[in-house]
Design a protein around this motif. Structure first.
Motif: not given
Lengths: 144, 144
Positions: A44-45, A49-50, A118-119
């Motif tokens: 999730i940058h 969105t995912i 990664h978020q």
């Protein structure tokens, strides 16, 4: 004598450092190698969105690293939580004048710690001003 | 015959549902029970900095659930990734008119899936408009 938690902690921190080095160095092959091959992968940058699956995730990183506007990103205050064969590194990302916070999930694959998720998201206020989160939503306007 | 991955996936989804039920129902005792007791625990509320440790995390949830402005939160598009004794549920959180995206990390503790980490952050644009993330930072102004 080996101290397994210390060894794992150091290996995970090294993998996390390699992630930010690949990021700032715009080193796509290194970034590609860091992500798990067979385990589930997602990302999730900030503000986005995912993304699910290795292809979508790695391809998004190719776009991020290619971007001419891409800033240098520095990680600080890394903290590792170990859960057996997975580990979470939480850290702050310094991106220009902004601070983001990130969750980096690593999983052991073929004996190596590889990125699985990664978020990253924005921090609305300087940490020193934050006492308790009075509400679920961030301060006014952030979502609009 | 038991199908371990399917059983785990359902149990993790049930734990994730229980999390959002406790959230929307402002049920602090249920929320308290959901978080791991001995494993590392952390949380990143949207826009806020990183909270470490069960006491800080659970206490932040007490504040969130007590808030008179606290909105109902609905989870949708949940997706489970299994990593042995840990699992990640990624989902969208519908909070009023806003959509957030969340990473919920669950870990097996005493045979039960318990929350170990949560990060939620805003989505800047409707998902349908997102093709590829052209830059690390979300669209203009979100960080300021």
């Amino acid at each position: 004598m080996t101290d397994r938690p210390t060894t794992d902690r150091n290996a995970v921190l090294a993998a996390n450092r390699a992630f930010y080095q690949a990021f700032t160095g715009r080193d796509f092959p290194a970034m590609d190698r860091l992500w798990a091959s067979r385990l589930p992968v997602s990302c999730i940058h900030p503000g986005w969105t995912i993304l699910f699956g290795r292809e979508a995730v790695v391809s998004s990183w190719q776009d991020v690293l290619r971007s001419p506007r891409g800033p240098a990103v520095q990680a600080r205050n890394e903290r590792v939580s170990l859960y057996g064969d997975t580990a979470v590194v939480l850290c702050e990302e310094i991106v220009g004048d902004a601070v983001l916070v990130a969750t980096n999930l690593f999983a052991r694959e073929d004996g190596e710690w590889r990125l699985a998720h990664h978020q990253a998201g924005p921090v609305a206020e300087p940490a020193s001003q934050i006492l308790t989160p009075p509400d679920r939503l961030p301060p006014g306007g952030l979502l609009h």
